[in-house]
Design a protein around this motif. Structure first.
Motif, mmCIF file in Angstrom:
data_model
loop_
_atom_site.group_PDB
_atom_site.id
_atom_site.type_symbol
_atom_site.label_atom_id
_atom_site.label_comp_id
_atom_site.label_asym_id
_atom_site.label_seq_id
_atom_site.Cartn_x
_atom_site.Cartn_y
_atom_site.Cartn_z
ATOM 1 N N GLN A 92 -31.780 -35.392 28.095
ATOM 2 C CA GLN A 92 -31.612 -35.805 29.481
ATOM 3 C C GLN A 92 -31.546 -37.324 29.587
ATOM 4 O OE1 GLN A 92 -34.714 -34.106 31.915
ATOM 5 N NE2 GLN A 92 -34.389 -32.021 31.157
ATOM 6 N N ALA A 93 -31.075 -37.775 30.750
ATOM 7 C CA ALA A 93 -31.099 -39.207 31.030
ATOM 8 C C ALA A 93 -32.543 -39.687 31.059
ATOM 9 C CB ALA A 93 -30.418 -39.497 32.368
ATOM 10 N N LEU A 94 -32.724 -40.965 30.770
ATOM 11 C CA LEU A 94 -34.060 -41.517 30.568
ATOM 12 C C LEU A 94 -34.975 -41.258 31.763
ATOM 13 C CD1 LEU A 94 -35.751 -43.143 28.585
ATOM 14 C CD2 LEU A 94 -34.910 -45.227 29.662
ATOM 15 N N GLU A 95 -34.546 -41.652 32.962
ATOM 16 C CA GLU A 95 -35.394 -41.506 34.145
ATOM 17 C C GLU A 95 -35.643 -40.043 34.467
ATOM 18 O OE1 GLU A 95 -35.828 -43.550 38.554
ATOM 19 O OE2 GLU A 95 -33.956 -43.733 37.422
ATOM 20 N N THR A 96 -34.615 -39.200 34.283
ATOM 21 C CA THR A 96 -34.775 -37.771 34.548
ATOM 22 C C THR A 96 -35.773 -37.150 33.583
ATOM 23 O OG1 THR A 96 -32.480 -37.682 35.300
ATOM 24 C CG2 THR A 96 -33.535 -35.584 34.769
ATOM 25 N N ALA A 97 -35.718 -37.559 32.314
ATOM 26 C CA ALA A 97 -36.640 -37.013 31.315
ATOM 27 C C ALA A 97 -38.079 -37.374 31.647
ATOM 28 C CB ALA A 97 -36.267 -37.536 29.931
ATOM 29 N N VAL A 98 -38.311 -38.623 32.069
ATOM 30 C CA VAL A 98 -39.673 -39.041 32.429
ATOM 31 C C VAL A 98 -40.185 -38.236 33.616
ATOM 32 C CG1 VAL A 98 -41.067 -40.955 33.282
ATOM 33 C CG2 VAL A 98 -39.393 -41.364 31.489
ATOM 34 N N ALA A 99 -39.351 -38.114 34.649
ATOM 35 C CA ALA A 99 -39.762 -37.362 35.846
ATOM 36 C C ALA A 99 -40.034 -35.896 35.516
ATOM 37 C CB ALA A 99 -38.681 -37.475 36.922
ATOM 38 N N THR A 100 -39.206 -35.309 34.655
ATOM 39 C CA THR A 100 -39.404 -33.904 34.271
ATOM 40 C C THR A 100 -40.713 -33.713 33.529
ATOM 41 O OG1 THR A 100 -37.004 -33.581 34.123
ATOM 42 C CG2 THR A 100 -38.401 -31.957 33.016
#
Length: 466
Positions: free
Chosen positions: A348-356
């Motif tokens: 996933q994209a960096l920010e999406t991975a962190v939020a997930t």
């Protein structure tokens, strides 16, 4: 109520929400219709009236939570107005209050030696009452008129005087000249004073973030690297992400440069003789040994519960923005159980991975003993003398097993174990904090609550990888 609602609307406008005069009137009508008893209902009524898009609604929700954190629309309906100590009386039986502040150990300090109200509250850990006093003093001093970060010192001094810090300082000086029990009380008050200063600063910084002018907000973007990550608003996340990427590119550029051949150091005999063959064996061109750089192997273990979440978010962003110079980085997150999230960042994209990762595994109480045991079971065999292990957490074990022995096993195998704690050093060892014990099983411990400090940590990891 009217003045408070106007202040809130000013905050929304400053945050980028367009609100017309007619919508301000509608907001007053909405408050009159739903009343003040139900906070969630009030949020929905004002949100429906003032926010017109999903983006504006996200901004509204963030501003509502921050603005009304210590600011009740109707002071008479506030629990703090009826009982300034709030819930702190119940919390005084334990080592920490529900608001997370430390209290002095009764064996070290006796509240009866204290005369001022503030001193007694500090010794008994009544942080809810202290926070209520800070909020009330802020309203009296007009903190909602703050316009620039340059006014931070002025308001901190005004709030300190208003809640009685000056009287407490005089009391500390008096107790220091007394007997052993009074000196222990003075020491506890001095430690509590350091924590109080942090809370005063946080209170003023939250109001700067809310009420600052547009020009100040531009200047504030330049100061984001020094701002506490726990004080960031969600609307700053995009700016912070771009800042992380810029810092990461800078570090990658510095640490990925090939070493130029130096003209000093240890002589390389073999290369010197080989280069001299063209001159009948005369060593006209001395060659020098070059130091090989090993790319660091990093494994990160991040606590994502409570106030640690913001720091964990940006540490993971930083590490995975450096994949070109730190390949093979692995990431684990935990509250009570440990979960590897390396694949999330690959898919996933960096920010999406962190939020997930935070959404899946966060919002739970932390249990360091369980988390470190599971982390050790998963990674101990792979940790060797080339591996740096970075642990991010406040080391608050909720009076359970902190997992010191498991951390020591990692320490014995790893190249470095670095513990990053978002809390100030003054809080380490207070209440359920096991930071002093954790530090005995680490090569390095650092307070880490700003983006600039995260940059220094990553820079250090890369430098040690040489």
């Amino acid at each position: 109520m009217q003045a408070t609602l106007h202040d809130f609307i000013r905050v929304l406008r400053s945050a980028g929400v367009r609100i017309s005069t007619a919508e301000v009137i509608d907001g007053h009508h909405a408050v009159g219709a739903v009343g003040l008893a139900d906070r969630d209902l009030l949020r929905e009524a004002l949100g429906t009236t003032l926010a017109k898009t999903s983006e504006e609604r996200d901004i509204f929700d963030g501003c509502f939570e921050r603005f009304f954190r210590y600011h009740d629309i109707d002071p008479a309906s506030s629990p703090e107005a009826e009982d300034p100590a709030g819930e702190s009386a119940d919390a005084a039986d334990g080592e920490t209050t529900e608001s997370g502040g430390p209290r002095a150990d009764a064996t070290e300090a006796a509240p009866e030696h204290a005369e001022s109200t503030l001193s007694r509250q500090l010794l008994q850990g009544e942080w809810a009452g202290i926070d209520a006093a800070i909020a009330a003093a802020g309203q009296r001093e007009g903190i909602n008129r703050i316009a620039s970060f340059t006014q931070r010192g002025r308001f901190m001094r005004a709030l300190s005087d208003a809640i009685g810090v000056r009287e407490m300082d005089a009391e500390i000086a008096r107790l220091e000249a007394g007997d052993a029990a009074e000196q222990a009380t003075a020491l506890a008050l001095e430690r509590g004073r350091q924590v109080l200063r942090e809370r005063l600063r946080d209170h003023v910084e939250r109001h700067i973030a809310l009420f600052a002018t547009p020009e100040e907000k531009r200047l504030r973007l330049e100061r984001l690297p020094q701002l506490r990550l726990s004080n960031l608003e969600q609307r700053h996340y995009a700016d912070m992400r771009r800042l992380v990427e810029r810092m990461a590119r800078k570090l990658a550029s510095v640490h990925s440069r090939r070493l130029r051949e130096t003209r000093r150091g240890q002589l390389d005999i073999r290369r010197t003789l080989r280069s001299g063959l063209a001159y009948d064996g005369v060593p006209f061109n001395p060659r020098w040994r070059q130091k090989r750089r090993d790319r660091p192997r990093v494994i990160a273990l991040c606590d994502i519960s409570g106030s640690v979440e913001a720091t964990a978010r940006f540490l993971l962003m930083f590490l995975y923005s450096m994949r070109d110079v730190m390949p093979g980085t692995r990431a684990f997150v935990f509250c009570s159980d440990t979960h590897e999230v390396t694949e999330l960042f690959e898919q996933q994209a960096l920010e999406t991975a962190v939020a997930t990762a935070i959404q899946r595994y966060g919002n739970q109480p932390s249990h360091y003993g369980t988390a470190l045991t599971q982390f050790s079971d998963a990674c101990l065999r792979e940790i060797d003398s080339r591996t740096s292990v970075v642990v991010l957490g406040d080391a608050r074990s909720n009076y359970g097993d902190p997992g010191v022995e498991q951390l020591r096993g990692i320490y014995n195998r790893a190249r470095r174990v670095v513990w990053l704690n978002p809390e100030p050093r003054a809080l380490w060892g207070y209440g359920d904090s096991e930071m002093p014990r954790m530090a005995s099983a680490c090569h390095e411990v650092r307070p880490c609550s700003t983006l600039r400090q995260l940059e220094q940590v990553v820079d250090s990891l890369l430098a040690r990888g040489r």
